[in-house]
Design a protein around this motif. Structure first.
Motif, PDB file in Angstrom:
ATOM      1  N   ALA A 129     -13.684 -23.779  -2.556  1.00 16.49           N
ATOM      2  CA  ALA A 129     -13.250 -24.973  -3.448  1.00 16.49           C
ATOM      3  C   ALA A 129     -13.023 -26.071  -2.308  1.00 16.49           C
ATOM      4  O   ALA A 129     -12.871 -25.848  -1.014  1.00 16.49           O
ATOM      5  CB  ALA A 129     -11.842 -24.866  -3.876  1.00 16.49           C
ATOM      6  N   PRO A 130     -12.990 -27.409  -2.890  1.00 19.98           N
ATOM      7  CA  PRO A 130     -13.499 -27.822  -4.255  1.00 19.98           C
ATOM      8  C   PRO A 130     -14.996 -27.772  -4.556  1.00 19.98           C
ATOM      9  O   PRO A 130     -15.992 -27.895  -3.752  1.00 19.98           O
ATOM     10  CB  PRO A 130     -12.959 -29.286  -3.996  1.00 19.98           C
ATOM     11  N   CYS A 131     -15.404 -27.542  -5.694  1.00 20.81           N
ATOM     12  CA  CYS A 131     -16.704 -27.577  -6.380  1.00 20.81           C
ATOM     13  C   CYS A 131     -16.797 -28.511  -7.430  1.00 20.81           C
ATOM     14  O   CYS A 131     -15.910 -28.546  -8.260  1.00 20.81           O
ATOM     15  CB  CYS A 131     -16.887 -25.948  -6.861  1.00 20.81           C
ATOM     16  N   GLU A 132     -17.764 -29.341  -7.253  1.00 20.22           N
ATOM     17  CA  GLU A 132     -18.120 -30.297  -8.307  1.00 20.22           C
ATOM     18  C   GLU A 132     -18.899 -29.971  -9.713  1.00 20.22           C
ATOM     19  O   GLU A 132     -19.787 -29.054  -9.172  1.00 20.22           O
ATOM     20  CB  GLU A 132     -18.759 -31.616  -7.708  1.00 20.22           C
ATOM     21  N   LYS A 133     -18.649 -30.144 -10.818  1.00 22.44           N
ATOM     22  CA  LYS A 133     -19.552 -29.841 -12.021  1.00 22.44           C
ATOM     23  C   LYS A 133     -20.947 -30.322 -11.678  1.00 22.44           C
ATOM     24  O   LYS A 133     -21.189 -31.450 -11.351  1.00 22.44           O
ATOM     25  CB  LYS A 133     -19.074 -30.413 -13.088  1.00 22.44           C
TER      26      LYS A 133
END
Length: 391
Positions: A339-343
């Motif tokens: 993380a973080p992971c973007e849509k």
């Protein structure tokens, strides 16, 4: 020395034979059909792969084929919510005085977007096209600018639009290849296919809505050809008889374009010929649907512990009939994401192989955004892990 000369002679003959073979292959491709149209193309609507071509990059006047771009921009704005089917559109003097094919809109009358789409799709109405364009962009000049911007975005490198109707202008031109690009993009919208496959319907026009205009689809293939689902005819003295046609049978969707045909009948017959060739010789193997779940993977240091990975696009594989349909799928992606992971973030690929040879790739993306866990989030996770969930 004689051996060297003999070797050179054999090599020269071999090269000559190879060149003759290559040139004859190209010639066969070009002469696959005896088409009267100045330019023509057949593509797989899913992959864009070219199955037949004739002068596909020649710049030609497109007549009302132009309106494919009008419909495409309209569908984009309809899908985004910028416009709605029940929007009320006041018809301007500019749109009411358009010549050529029209539904005879009156200046000041109120039309709804839904009927404007129908008038464009079935009768190829110039007045309806301009009314819709003005509703979307406020002025026809701004809309035409957007048409050209969209063309560049799609890779239509040999296209220049000067109006939204296709009425003659020396600086208004496109190519069969470019038409296939915008046609492929337009046919992604299921709603447009509903309109394009209507054979006949009525709309009310005039300030008092006291005149009925019966719209009959100018694309005869809708009634004459199995699986036909679009798209658009075009005709001016300068452009000749034009047709962008589409059809679907089973999993295979095809798009043909003929520009500069000598007669109305020729454009329909040559489009049938192109489509028949495609359906007789090719199959389409569906691989995945856009947003189809491929795998759920772990997320390190995220507010959530896992995330779904989905296919980034609809994907089908075009194959020649008679060849193996055994497609090998190799999924490449990490076991854990940090993380973080973007849509929408790309995290892997599906590699497709046929008989050991790579034939395509599909991007794999993250379904939802996963934010990085805060200290409090981490504490809650640790507490839950050690103490268990009391619920």
């Amino acid at each position: 020395m004689n051996k060297i000369r003999k070797y050179k002679k054999i090599t020269s003959i071999s090269i000559l034979i190879l060149l003759v073979f290559v040139l004859s292959s190209v010639s066969f491709s070009e002469e696959l059909f005896k088409l009267e149209a100045k330019s023509a193309i057949l593509i797989d609507a899913s992959t864009g792969e070219i199955l037949y071509e004739k002068n596909i990059h020649d710049k030609l006047p497109p007549a009302s084929i132009t309106k494919i771009m009008v419909l495409l921009i309209g569908m984009e704005d309809l899908s985004s919510g910028k416009i709605k089917l029940d929007d009320k559109v006041q018809v301007s003097a500019n749109s009411a005085r358009m010549g050529g094919s029209q539904v005879y809109l009156e200046e000041g009358e109120i039309q709804v977007v839904d009927d404007l789409f129908k008038a464009i799709c079935l009768r190829s109405a110039n007045d309806a096209a301009v009314a819709l364009a003005e509703h979307i962009s406020g002025s026809i000049d701004v809309f035409v600018q957007r048409m050209n911007e969209k063309a560049k975005q799609l890779g239509m490198l040999n296209t220049n639009f000067k109006n939204a109707t296709g009425l003659p202008d020396e600086e208004h031109f496109t190519t069969a290849y470019d038409v296939s690009l915008m046609s492929k993009e337009l046919m992604r919208y299921p709603k447009i296919q509903e309109w394009l496959t209507i054979y006949m319907t009525d709309i009310k026009v005039g300030k008092n809505k006291d005149v009925t205009q019966t719209l009959v689809n100018t694309n005869k293939l809708i009634r004459q050809y199995q699986g036909a689902n679009g798209i658009k005819t075009g005709l001016t003295n300068e452009a000749g008889h034009c047709l962008a046609a589409s059809a679907k049978r089973g999993n295979l969707s095809l798009i043909s374009v003929v520009l500069g045909g000598p007669t109305s009948n020729s454009r329909f017959q040559e489009s049938k010929q192109l489509l028949d060739f495609g359906f007789a010789n090719y199959d389409s193997v569906p691989i995945c649907k856009k947003n189809e779940l491929i795998k759920t993977i772990k997320v390190s240091k995220g507010k959530e512990d896992q995330v779904n990975v989905v296919a980034g696009e609809d994907y089908s594989l075009l194959i020649k009939k008679g060849t193996s349909k055994e497609i090998e799928k190799e999924i490449i992606m990490p076991e854990v994401l940090k993380a973080p992971c973007e849509k929408g973030q790309k995290v892997g690929e599906i590699i497709l192989k046929n008989n050991g040879t790579e034939v395509g790739r599909v991007n794999l993306i993250i379904e939802d955004t996963i934010n990085k866990a805060s200290i409090i989030d981490m504490f809650k996770k640790i507490t839950t892990l050690f103490l268990g969930d009391n619920n």
